[in-house]
Design a protein around this motif. Structure first.
Motif, short mmCIF file in Angstrom:
data_model
loop_
_atom_site.label_atom_id
_atom_site.label_comp_id
_atom_site.label_asym_id
_atom_site.label_seq_id
_atom_site.Cartn_x
_atom_site.Cartn_y
_atom_site.Cartn_z
N ASP A 28 0.85 -1.19 0.00
CA ASP A 28 0.00 0.00 0.00
C ASP A 28 0.89 1.24 0.00
O ASP A 28 1.64 1.47 0.96
N LEU A 30 0.09 4.26 0.33
CA LEU A 30 -0.43 5.36 1.17
C LEU A 30 -0.32 5.07 2.66
O LEU A 30 -0.55 5.95 3.48
N GLU A 31 0.03 3.86 2.99
CA GLU A 31 0.09 3.50 4.41
C GLU A 31 1.39 2.77 4.68
O GLU A 31 1.79 1.87 3.96
N GLY A 32 2.09 3.15 5.70
CA GLY A 32 3.39 2.56 6.01
C GLY A 32 3.27 1.30 6.82
O GLY A 32 2.20 0.73 7.00
N GLY A 33 4.38 0.86 7.32
CA GLY A 33 4.43 -0.30 8.21
C GLY A 33 4.22 -1.62 7.54
O GLY A 33 3.81 -2.59 8.18
N HIS A 35 2.05 -2.45 5.19
CA HIS A 35 0.65 -2.79 4.95
C HIS A 35 0.45 -3.10 3.47
O HIS A 35 0.87 -2.34 2.61
N TYR A 36 -0.23 -4.21 3.19
CA TYR A 36 -0.44 -4.63 1.80
C TYR A 36 -1.93 -4.61 1.44
O TYR A 36 -2.80 -4.80 2.31
N LEU A 37 -2.17 -4.38 0.18
CA LEU A 37 -3.53 -4.35 -0.33
C LEU A 37 -3.93 -5.78 -0.71
O LEU A 37 -3.61 -6.26 -1.80
#
Length: 213
Positions: A28, A30-33, A35-37
């Motif tokens: 993703d 737009l989001e760190g850490g 995180h996967y879509l």
């Protein structure tokens, strides 16, 4: 700062949670850490082991293995009729994967198809039906060439050994019939019982007559 791969493998499921293959989930942006879509109907877990004859299904957080006989041909034990399996799961108790031979019935005790009581008689009848038709000339030629008995000798044997309707019918076949089938019981008995020609010898004679005479 930790670097995450741009995509990771995930397990694709169908509407019933059966495993269909591996696809990718993108990082993703737009989001760190890390995180996967995750795509729809996908889960992030280890790919299931592939077992022949089974299909993995995701259930309560783990893989379960369901019997998969789809595409297999089975036969109903009570009729011998075949069917192609289209549904997942165990095979029904009333079918078997063993194909029946003609004139057999299913035995649960033997777990196999076994001959019906009069199987030999039925097989012989079936073989006689499938033998087809030959002409009187073909029949007489084959008998003379293979057993050394001409038309006159056959008539003499019939007159000497047979009586009544049986004699008349056999004599008419030898003298006048245009064609002949092995379903003619009078002539079959004359060949097997009076001339002592074995069943197998008759079928060999028949094939020779059809091909060569």
């Amino acid at each position: 700062m930790k670097n995450y791969p741009l995509a990771i493998p995930v397990c694709q499921l169908d509407e019933n949670n059966f495993f269909t293959g591996i696809t990718c989930a993108d990082l993703d942006p737009l989001e760190g850490g890390g995180h996967y879509l995750i795509p729809r109907l996908c889960i992030q877990t280890d790919e299931p082991e592939q077992k022949k004859g089974f299909i993995p299904q995701w259930n309560n957080g783990q893989w379960e293995y369901i019997e998969d006989h789809r595409g297999e041909t089975v036969y109903f034990k009570n009729t011998g009729i075949k069917q192609i399996i289209v549904a997942l799961g165990k095979l029904p108790d009333d079918v078997t994967t063993f194909a029946p031979a003609p004139f057999t019935e299913w035995s649960e005790e033997a777990a196999a198809w076994v001959d019906v009581v009069n199987a030999d008689k039925l097989r012989l009848q079936d073989k006689k039906e499938k033998a087809g038709t030959i002409t009187r000339s073909q029949l007489l030629t084959a008998i003379e060439l293979q057993f050394g008995k001409n038309k006159k000798e056959l008539l003499n044997i019939a007159e000497r050994e047979l009586v009544g309707d049986h004699l008349i019918k056999v004599r008419n076949v030898i003298s006048e019939a245009q064609s002949f089938t092995l379903m003619n019981d009078d002539m079959w008995d004359f060949l097997t019982q009076t001339l002592n020609i074995s069943n197998e010898q008759i079928f060999v004679l028949w094939d020779e007559a059809k091909k060569n005479y």
